[in-house]
Design a protein around this motif. Structure first.
Motif, short mmCIF file in Angstrom:
data_model
loop_
_atom_site.label_atom_id
_atom_site.label_comp_id
_atom_site.label_asym_id
_atom_site.label_seq_id
_atom_site.Cartn_x
_atom_site.Cartn_y
_atom_site.Cartn_z
N PHE A 21 -25.85 20.79 -18.12
CA PHE A 21 -25.39 19.51 -18.68
C PHE A 21 -25.85 18.34 -17.81
O PHE A 21 -26.22 17.28 -18.32
CB PHE A 21 -23.87 19.50 -18.83
N ARG A 22 -25.84 18.54 -16.48
CA ARG A 22 -26.30 17.46 -15.60
C ARG A 22 -27.80 17.20 -15.80
O ARG A 22 -28.26 16.06 -15.81
CB ARG A 22 -26.03 17.82 -14.12
N LEU A 23 -28.54 18.30 -15.97
CA LEU A 23 -29.99 18.17 -16.19
C LEU A 23 -30.28 17.43 -17.51
O LEU A 23 -31.12 16.54 -17.57
CB LEU A 23 -30.59 19.57 -16.26
N LEU A 24 -29.58 17.86 -18.56
CA LEU A 24 -29.79 17.22 -19.87
C LEU A 24 -29.48 15.73 -19.78
O LEU A 24 -30.20 14.90 -20.35
CB LEU A 24 -28.90 17.88 -20.94
N THR A 25 -28.42 15.40 -19.06
CA THR A 25 -28.03 14.00 -18.91
C THR A 25 -29.14 13.21 -18.19
O THR A 25 -29.57 12.15 -18.65
CB THR A 25 -26.71 13.90 -18.09
N ALA A 26 -29.61 13.77 -17.09
CA ALA A 26 -30.62 13.07 -16.30
C ALA A 26 -31.92 12.91 -17.09
O ALA A 26 -32.55 11.84 -17.08
CB ALA A 26 -30.88 13.84 -15.01
N ARG A 27 -32.33 13.96 -17.79
CA ARG A 27 -33.60 13.87 -18.54
C ARG A 27 -33.46 12.89 -19.70
O ARG A 27 -34.36 12.10 -19.98
CB ARG A 27 -34.05 15.25 -19.06
N PRO B 51 -48.76 20.41 -14.03
CA PRO B 51 -48.20 19.05 -14.07
C PRO B 51 -46.73 19.08 -14.48
O PRO B 51 -46.32 19.90 -15.29
CB PRO B 51 -49.05 18.33 -15.12
N MET B 52 -45.96 18.15 -13.90
CA MET B 52 -44.52 18.09 -14.22
C MET B 52 -44.29 17.59 -15.64
O MET B 52 -43.31 17.93 -16.28
CB MET B 52 -43.80 17.15 -13.24
N ASP B 53 -45.21 16.72 -16.11
CA ASP B 53 -45.03 16.16 -17.45
C ASP B 53 -46.14 16.67 -18.36
O ASP B 53 -47.27 16.88 -17.90
CB ASP B 53 -45.08 14.62 -17.36
N SER B 54 -45.84 16.85 -19.63
CA SER B 54 -46.86 17.38 -20.56
C SER B 54 -48.03 16.43 -20.73
O SER B 54 -49.12 16.84 -21.11
CB SER B 54 -46.22 17.63 -21.93
N GLY B 55 -47.79 15.13 -20.47
CA GLY B 55 -48.87 14.15 -20.62
C GLY B 55 -49.05 13.66 -22.06
O GLY B 55 -49.90 12.83 -22.34
N VAL B 56 -48.20 14.13 -22.97
CA VAL B 56 -48.37 13.79 -24.39
C VAL B 56 -48.29 12.28 -24.62
O VAL B 56 -48.95 11.75 -25.52
CB VAL B 56 -47.30 14.55 -25.24
N LYS C 196 -39.30 22.46 -20.23
CA LYS C 196 -39.93 22.62 -18.91
C LYS C 196 -38.89 22.62 -17.78
O LYS C 196 -39.02 23.33 -16.79
CB LYS C 196 -40.93 21.48 -18.72
N HIS C 197 -37.84 21.79 -17.94
CA HIS C 197 -36.84 21.66 -16.88
C HIS C 197 -35.75 22.73 -16.92
O HIS C 197 -34.93 22.79 -16.00
CB HIS C 197 -36.17 20.28 -16.95
N THR C 198 -35.71 23.55 -17.98
CA THR C 198 -34.56 24.45 -18.12
C THR C 198 -34.96 25.91 -18.38
O THR C 198 -34.32 26.59 -19.19
CB THR C 198 -33.66 23.96 -19.29
N PRO C 199 -35.99 26.43 -17.69
CA PRO C 199 -36.46 27.78 -18.03
C PRO C 199 -35.39 28.86 -17.88
O PRO C 199 -35.38 29.82 -18.63
CB PRO C 199 -37.62 28.02 -17.04
N ASP C 200 -34.48 28.67 -16.93
CA ASP C 200 -33.44 29.69 -16.70
C ASP C 200 -32.13 29.34 -17.39
O ASP C 200 -31.13 30.05 -17.22
CB ASP C 200 -33.21 29.85 -15.19
N LEU C 201 -32.13 28.24 -18.15
CA LEU C 201 -30.86 27.77 -18.72
C LEU C 201 -30.84 27.76 -20.24
O LEU C 201 -29.78 27.87 -20.85
CB LEU C 201 -30.57 26.35 -18.20
N LEU C 202 -32.01 27.58 -20.85
CA LEU C 202 -32.06 27.45 -22.31
C LEU C 202 -33.18 28.28 -22.91
O LEU C 202 -34.25 28.41 -22.31
CB LEU C 202 -32.33 25.98 -22.72
N SER C 203 -32.95 28.79 -24.11
CA SER C 203 -34.01 29.47 -24.85
C SER C 203 -33.97 28.94 -26.29
O SER C 203 -32.91 28.93 -26.92
CB SER C 203 -33.72 30.97 -24.79
#
Ligand SMILES: C=CC1=C(C)c2cc3[nH]c(cc4nc(cc5[nH]c(cc1n2)c(C)c5CCC(=O)O)C(CCC(=O)O)=C4C)c(C)c3C=C
Ligand code: FE2
Length: 438
Positions: free
Chosen positions: A107-113, A132-137, A213-220
């Motif tokens: 939840f903290r990650l989702l808020t920050a992003r 790269p941290m960002d997809s660059g799209v 990208k930020h939640t590989p172990d938290l969301l599917s």
């Protein structure tokens, strides 16, 4: 009454291609043609476009809407009463977090992003040896583009995993199969739902990929649907009702999302309700993926289509009335001579004193995603609705609609019941904080 988002700063407008001698007769009539306006029509749309004079020709230019920004912080999440931008992405996830601490990290990650992406800013500098941290799209300067990211939870988040069972919103459960439904398990439910809306599909995709990208172990990702509407510049800055894929104006009689008093009454859970206290400021969200059997609909006589909906197809007026926003008086038409008793609008909203409490805020999008295995168009309505009380709202309205003639042309195939979390009031707080600390 469409509140446009704040614009960050005026942007340089890209020049339109120069016109040629083959261009139409007069500057004025040519400009009308380019703007898609009839004679004397569309002052609002005209205001939405910037016109400049290049030599003898007047060139329309699309305004740059990339800097439009919706505030992230507030008592309620953005994306619910926010005027609808052109593109939507609805994504349901299974939560992989193993315990409450990991859920809080999510939840903290989702808020920050969401805070960052809806504001915009520079993408992080990359180490070329790393992905790269960002997809660059969106390029190195991430622009807000009217983005909102609305986070909701499904009933399954209240199972044994996180010890939250006693805090479940009173009516939150798994969406049942209604009589006309043919639900595809791969398109239903989820622990968490993210509704991403912005001016363009690219901005939504960028936001979704950032979250993944930020939640590989938290969301599917469990399922995802894309929706579209004409951009506001084409619908007179949001004042013109858009059409669904059956060709009817959809939203004419929607409740006014800019009316705070009405929203407090019908959309936001209040401290007067019998709901757990952490839910105040949130809202029940219903998502329904409703396929439209358009090949069949397109072979149905116009009169029949209009009787099924209860409105004039061209101008959206209730049958027997002149204008789109005329209010049908069903008491004056007790046998359905003007508007059939089983017309969609009559069943959805009988307009009696008693049924006022069943009003819902609809925020749907059109969708189209290829063809079915039998070669039919797979398109329809990504129905989204918000209400303070799921039973008085969607469930009651859908129950009245069960068996309506429109069912011959629609097939609900997915969706779910969710609860949109209350907003984040200040920096440092996070989405779902009330729930996790309840
Ligand atoms: C349970 C809620 C509803 C579902 C599901 C639903 C599906 C659905 N609707 C249309 C097309 C139209 N709906 C219109 C009005 C309307 N629809 C609902 C509810 C559901 N619709 C309500 C509450 C209303 C408002 C009724 C009123 O207050 O008069 C209209 C008319 C224009 C408008 O007012 O928006 C159309 C057209 C489709 C095609 C569809 C499923 C695919
Ligand atoms: Fe409807």
């Amino acid at each position: 009454m469409d509140k446009r988002p704040e614009s960050l700063e005026p942007q340089a407008q890209p020049a339109s291609p120069a016109s040629t001698a083959a261009d139409a007769p007069t500057n004025a009539s040519r400009r009308r043609l380019l703007l898609g306006l009839g004679v004397g029509g569309g002052a609002a749309a005209l205001g939405a476009l910037v016109a400049t004079t290049v030599g003898a020709n007047v060139q329309p230019k699309w305004p740059d809407t990339t800097s439009e920004r919706q505030p992230f912080f507030g008592n309620h999440q953005a994306g619910i009463v926010t005027p609808q931008p052109a593109a939507a992405l609805v994504v349901a996830f299974d939560v992989l977090a193993k315990d409450k601490a990991a859920l809080e990290r999510l939840f903290r990650l989702l808020t920050a992003r969401a805070d960052f992406l809806t504001k915009g800013g520079r993408a992080p500098e990359d180490d070329p040896r790393m992905p790269p941290m960002d997809s660059g799209v969106l390029g190195p300067n991430i622009y807000p583009d009217n983005l909102t990211m609305t986070v909701s939870v499904g009933a399954s988040i209240f199972d044994q995993r996180f010890g939250l069972a006693e805090h479940k919103p009173k009516h939150l459960g798994e969406m049942p199969q209604f009589p006309n439904d043919q639900l595809d398990a791969d398109l239903c439910h989820g622990d968490l739902l993210l509704q991403i809306c912005s001016n363009t599909a690219e901005t939504n995709i960028h936001a979704l990929r950032d979250i993944v990208k930020h939640t590989p172990d938290l969301l599917s990702v469990r399922w995802k649907m894309d929706g579209f509407l004409p951009p506001h510049t084409l619908r007179k800055m949001g004042t013109e009702t858009v059409r669904n894929l059956l060709g009817f104006k959809d939203g004419s009689a929607n409740i006014d999302a800019q009316n705070d008093q009405l929203m407090n009454q019908l959309v936001w859970v209040s401290d007067q309700s019998a709901e757990p206290s952490w839910t105040v400021g949130g809202s029940y969200q219903v998502v329904r993926v409703v396929r439209n059997l358009v090949e069949q609909w397109d072979r149905t006589p116009l009169r029949e289509q209009e009787n099924i909906i209860g409105r004039d197809k061209a101008n959206g007026a209730p049958l027997g009335h002149k204008n789109e926003h005329d209010v049908p008086d069903f008491a004056d038409d007790p046998h359905g001579k003007k508007i059939p008793m089983d017309a969609h609008i009559r069943l959805a909203n009988p307009r009696t004193e008693a049924t006022k409490e069943n009003l819902i805020l609809r925020r749907g999008y059109n969708y189209s995603r290829g063809i079915t295995k039998s070669g039919q168009f797979d398109m329809g309505l990504l129905f989204v609705a918000y209400q303070a009380d799921l039973m008085k709202g969607f469930v009651t309205v859908q129950t009245r609609l069960n068996g309506e003639p429109l069912e011959e042309y629609i097939k609900p195939i997915g969706g779910g019941y969710f609860f949109a979390l209350p907003g984040v009031s200040k920096d440092g707080d996070f989405l779902g904080q009330g729930l996790l600390t309840a």
